[in-house]
Design an enzyme around this catalytic site. Structure first.
Site, PDB file in Angstrom:
ATOM      1  N   GLU A 135      15.522  30.134 -16.262  1.00 33.65           N
ATOM      2  CA  GLU A 135      14.335  30.851 -16.758  1.00 33.65           C
ATOM      3  C   GLU A 135      13.426  31.280 -15.601  1.00 33.65           C
ATOM      4  O   GLU A 135      12.205  31.216 -15.685  1.00 33.65           O
ATOM      5  CB  GLU A 135      13.587  30.010 -17.802  1.00 33.65           C
ATOM      6  CG  GLU A 135      14.402  29.881 -19.082  1.00 33.65           C
ATOM      7  CD  GLU A 135      13.668  29.221 -20.223  1.00 33.65           C
ATOM      8  OE1 GLU A 135      12.471  29.494 -20.397  1.00 33.65           O
ATOM      9  OE2 GLU A 135      14.316  28.443 -20.940  1.00 33.65           O
ATOM     10  N   GLN A 161       0.821  -1.230   0.000  1.00 33.40           N
ATOM     11  CA  GLN A 161       0.000   0.000   0.000  1.00 33.40           C
ATOM     12  C   GLN A 161       0.844   1.265   0.000  1.00 33.40           C
ATOM     13  O   GLN A 161       0.494   2.271  -0.625  1.00 33.40           O
ATOM     14  CB  GLN A 161      -0.934   0.006   1.204  1.00 33.40           C
ATOM     15  CG  GLN A 161      -2.206  -0.786   0.959  1.00 33.40           C
ATOM     16  CD  GLN A 161      -3.271  -0.523   2.006  1.00 33.40           C
ATOM     17  OE1 GLN A 161      -3.028   0.178   2.984  1.00 33.40           O
ATOM     18  NE2 GLN A 161      -4.447  -1.086   1.807  1.00 33.40           N
TER      19      GLN A 161
HETATM   20  C1  FAD Z   1      21.841  24.609 -16.728  1.00 30.44           C
HETATM   21  C2  FAD Z   1      21.624  26.082 -16.847  1.00 30.44           C
HETATM   22  C3  FAD Z   1      21.406  26.662 -18.087  1.00 30.44           C
HETATM   23  C4  FAD Z   1      21.254  28.040 -18.227  1.00 30.44           C
HETATM   24  N1  FAD Z   1      21.099  28.595 -19.475  1.00 30.44           N
HETATM   25  C5  FAD Z   1      21.022  29.945 -19.596  1.00 30.44           C
HETATM   26  C6  FAD Z   1      20.975  30.557 -20.895  1.00 30.44           C
HETATM   27  O1  FAD Z   1      20.963  29.878 -21.929  1.00 30.44           O
HETATM   28  N2  FAD Z   1      20.942  31.917 -20.969  1.00 30.44           N
HETATM   29  C7  FAD Z   1      20.961  32.707 -19.857  1.00 30.44           C
HETATM   30  O2  FAD Z   1      20.940  33.922 -20.013  1.00 30.44           O
HETATM   31  N3  FAD Z   1      21.004  32.157 -18.620  1.00 30.44           N
HETATM   32  C8  FAD Z   1      21.046  30.811 -18.455  1.00 30.44           C
HETATM   33  N4  FAD Z   1      21.117  30.231 -17.205  1.00 30.44           N
HETATM   34  C9  FAD Z   1      21.159  31.098 -16.045  1.00 30.44           C
HETATM   35  C10 FAD Z   1      19.906  31.062 -15.210  1.00 30.44           C
HETATM   36  O3  FAD Z   1      18.861  31.725 -15.856  1.00 30.44           O
HETATM   37  C11 FAD Z   1      20.254  31.654 -13.820  1.00 30.44           C
HETATM   38  O4  FAD Z   1      21.076  30.691 -13.180  1.00 30.44           O
HETATM   39  C12 FAD Z   1      19.023  31.955 -12.995  1.00 30.44           C
HETATM   40  O5  FAD Z   1      18.333  33.066 -13.509  1.00 30.44           O
HETATM   41  C13 FAD Z   1      19.386  32.235 -11.537  1.00 30.44           C
HETATM   42  O6  FAD Z   1      20.391  33.213 -11.494  1.00 30.44           O
HETATM   43  P1  FAD Z   1      21.697  32.942 -10.585  1.00 30.44           P
HETATM   44  O7  FAD Z   1      22.255  31.610 -10.909  1.00 30.44           O
HETATM   45  O8  FAD Z   1      22.581  34.120 -10.719  1.00 30.44           O
HETATM   46  O9  FAD Z   1      21.162  32.843  -9.098  1.00 30.44           O
HETATM   47  P2  FAD Z   1      20.770  34.085  -8.146  1.00 30.44           P
HETATM   48  O10 FAD Z   1      20.093  35.150  -8.916  1.00 30.44           O
HETATM   49  O11 FAD Z   1      21.956  34.430  -7.347  1.00 30.44           O
HETATM   50  O12 FAD Z   1      19.705  33.383  -7.213  1.00 30.44           O
HETATM   51  C14 FAD Z   1      20.091  32.306  -6.326  1.00 30.44           C
HETATM   52  C15 FAD Z   1      18.878  31.760  -5.641  1.00 30.44           C
HETATM   53  O13 FAD Z   1      18.271  32.782  -4.869  1.00 30.44           O
HETATM   54  C16 FAD Z   1      16.897  32.528  -4.749  1.00 30.44           C
HETATM   55  N5  FAD Z   1      16.167  33.743  -5.159  1.00 30.44           N
HETATM   56  C17 FAD Z   1      16.419  34.542  -6.212  1.00 30.44           C
HETATM   57  N6  FAD Z   1      15.533  35.555  -6.266  1.00 30.44           N
HETATM   58  C18 FAD Z   1      14.714  35.399  -5.207  1.00 30.44           C
HETATM   59  C19 FAD Z   1      13.594  36.112  -4.690  1.00 30.44           C
HETATM   60  N7  FAD Z   1      13.146  37.224  -5.329  1.00 30.44           N
HETATM   61  N8  FAD Z   1      12.991  35.667  -3.574  1.00 30.44           N
HETATM   62  C20 FAD Z   1      13.438  34.551  -2.950  1.00 30.44           C
HETATM   63  N9  FAD Z   1      14.504  33.819  -3.369  1.00 30.44           N
HETATM   64  C21 FAD Z   1      15.123  34.240  -4.490  1.00 30.44           C
HETATM   65  C22 FAD Z   1      16.557  31.360  -5.687  1.00 30.44           C
HETATM   66  O14 FAD Z   1      16.477  30.165  -4.934  1.00 30.44           O
HETATM   67  C23 FAD Z   1      17.772  31.294  -6.592  1.00 30.44           C
HETATM   68  O15 FAD Z   1      18.011  29.996  -7.095  1.00 30.44           O
HETATM   69  C24 FAD Z   1      21.256  28.855 -17.068  1.00 30.44           C
HETATM   70  C25 FAD Z   1      21.438  28.266 -15.803  1.00 30.44           C
HETATM   71  C26 FAD Z   1      21.623  26.906 -15.685  1.00 30.44           C
HETATM   72  C27 FAD Z   1      21.834  26.323 -14.311  1.00 30.44           C
END
Ligand code: FAD
Length: 391
Positions: free
Chosen positions: A371, A286
């Site tokens: 995204e 279950q």
């Molecule tokens: C595999 C992969 C592919 C990617 N491909 C692309 C691409 O093709 N083009 C491109 O431009 N970017 C790309 N990215 C980048 C991606 O869009 C960013 O990693 C994402 O926007 C988060 O930005 P950061 O990594 O700087 O994290 P940060 O902005 O530093 O954020 C870190 C964490 O903080 C938390 N957080 C953020 N904002 C808030 C909020 N307002 N309130 C509460 N918590 C919050 C979330 O948990 C977040 O994960 C890719 C990332 C990965 C991992």
């Protein structure tokens, strides 16, 4: 994919039902059960998959009909169906398809006719590989912090700065780059440019390895000269172009997560019905039935949100910010949970390198971050909700 009954839902038209069947068969023939194998050379495998997708005509879904594509404009339900079925078979195939759309989306939505003529037919037939360059080391979730600059110089712009986590970085033929062109603060001073990969001043500074590898890079721009006619839309429209592109593609991230989750459920069901223990099978316990039920429920709920978003956009809504954020948030979080349950049902085999649950466990993780991270999607939904209730 075992359950395809969702195609009978009223969100779809007969063309989607036919396409769903075709892409399911094509993905099965092209990737079989081996789509989640470790890729020794992801660049070469991505290029091979892009060629396959192009030859089969699937990349036409990423481009309007006037430029070699399939539909007059984006058909979000078709994009979602593609990603769902590709992700079920191969994370890398889903990635390659998605990037053709995301990488060229701003050109489709805001580009001049000349830019569309120059780039979109190649995206549609798979001969041009596209990339979307928004994120910077100090500007991820906070797009308004973008520091890369594009300064007017005669008939050109000179781009200086850095982009990171750029998918297809290193193999793309062109990048849509978002840079600061004006003095307007935050998001208002941004513009978008198409930068060919071989433009002097654009350098692949670093390749980035992740838990589910695909081509990913940090880019440097040093006095990278692009002519003014490479600007996508008008000066200052960069943020709008980026957000409108994400508005279309966010639901499709949910669809990729849904494909991974469906695969997890099928794998878990096969394992649960065949694994013997305590004198019966796992599926007769279950506790395991409750796990399978939760997976099936989350999958249907995800599909309803994703295809609601797609249907709303395809029926003429100019933006689907709330619907797309809900679809992405719910489906990626639910898929993570479903895949974790599949790993649990597989026991030791679930964490063994090379098993499908192990690969899915790695594949799903980044979808909750890129995204727009899940926390950001909640903000988007709350803002929309408050605006609607207070207006
Ligand atoms: C595999 C992969 C592919 C990617 N491909 C692309 C691409 O093709 N083009 C491109 O431009 N970017 C790309 N990215 C980048 C991606 O869009 C960013 O990693 C994402 O926007 C988060 O930005 P950061 O990594 O700087 O994290 P940060 O902005 O530093 O954020 C870190 C964490 O903080 C938390 N957080 C953020 N904002 C808030 C909020 N307002 N309130 C509460 N918590 C919050 C979330 O948990 C977040 O994960 C890719 C990332 C990965 C991992």
């Amino acid at each position: 994919m075992t359950d395809t009954s969702f195609l009978d839902w009223p969100f779809f038209e007969d063309q989607h039902r036919a396409m769903g069947e075709q892409i399911r068969n094509w993905a099965q023939q092209s990737f079989g059960d081996d789509g989640f194998v470790e890729h020794e050379d992801v660049d070469a495998d991505c290029q091979k998959i892009l060629k396959q997708l192009g030859q089969a005509g699937w990349t036409q879904l990423c481009v309007p009909a006037a430029y070699g594509g399939a539909y007059e404009t984006f058909d979000v339900r078709s994009l979602c169906l593609m990603r769902e079925h590709l992700a079920y078979r191969s994370g890398l195939a889903d990635f390659v398809f998605a990037m053709q759309g995301l990488g060229s989306g701003a050109i489709t939505l805001y580009g001049s006719d000349a830019l569309k003529q120059a780039y979109l037919p190649g995206v549609a037939d798979g001969s041009k590989c596209a990339a979307f360059a928004l994120t910077e080391p100090e500007a991820g979730s906070d797009v308004s912090a973008i520091a890369t600059s594009a300064i007017e110089d005669g008939d050109d712009y000179l781009i200086n700065g850095e982009k990171t986590f750029i998918s297809n970085g290193g193999i793309a033929d062109f990048y849509v780059v978002f840079a600061r062109t004006g003095d307007a603060p935050g998001a208002r001073g941004l513009s978008a440019f198409v930068v060919d990969a071989d433009t002097p001043g654009l350098k692949i500074a670093e390749r980035i390895d992740t838990i589910a590898p695909h081509p990913l890079a940090r880019l440097e721009f040093i006095d990278c000269r692009v002519s003014k006619d490479k600007m996508v839309g008008l000066s200052g429209q960069g943020f709008k172009a980026a957000m409108a592109t994400l508005d279309v593609f966010r639901s499709t991230v949910g669809a990729a997560a849904l494909g991974f989750a469906r695969r997890a459920l099928d794998e878990a069901t096969n394992r649960a019905t065949s694994r013997k223990l305590f004198g019966s099978t796992l599926a007769e316990l279950q506790g395991v039935q409750s796990q399978l039920a939760e997976m099936a429920l989350d999958i249907d709920a995800s599909a309803l949100l994703i295809y609601r978003a797609g249907w709303t956009k395809d029926k003429g809504a100019s933006r689907i910010t709330r619907e797309a954020a809900m679809a992405k948030l719910y489906s990626t979080e639910a898929a993570q949970k479903a895949i974790d349950t599949a790993v649990q049902i597989f026991g030791g085999l679930g964490v063994t390198k090379g098993s499908v649950p192990e690969a899915l466990y790695r594949e799903i993780r980044a979808l909750r971050i890129y995204e727009g991270a899940s926390e950001v999607q909640k903000l988007v939904i709350a803002r929309q909700h408050l605006a609607e209730t207070q207006s």
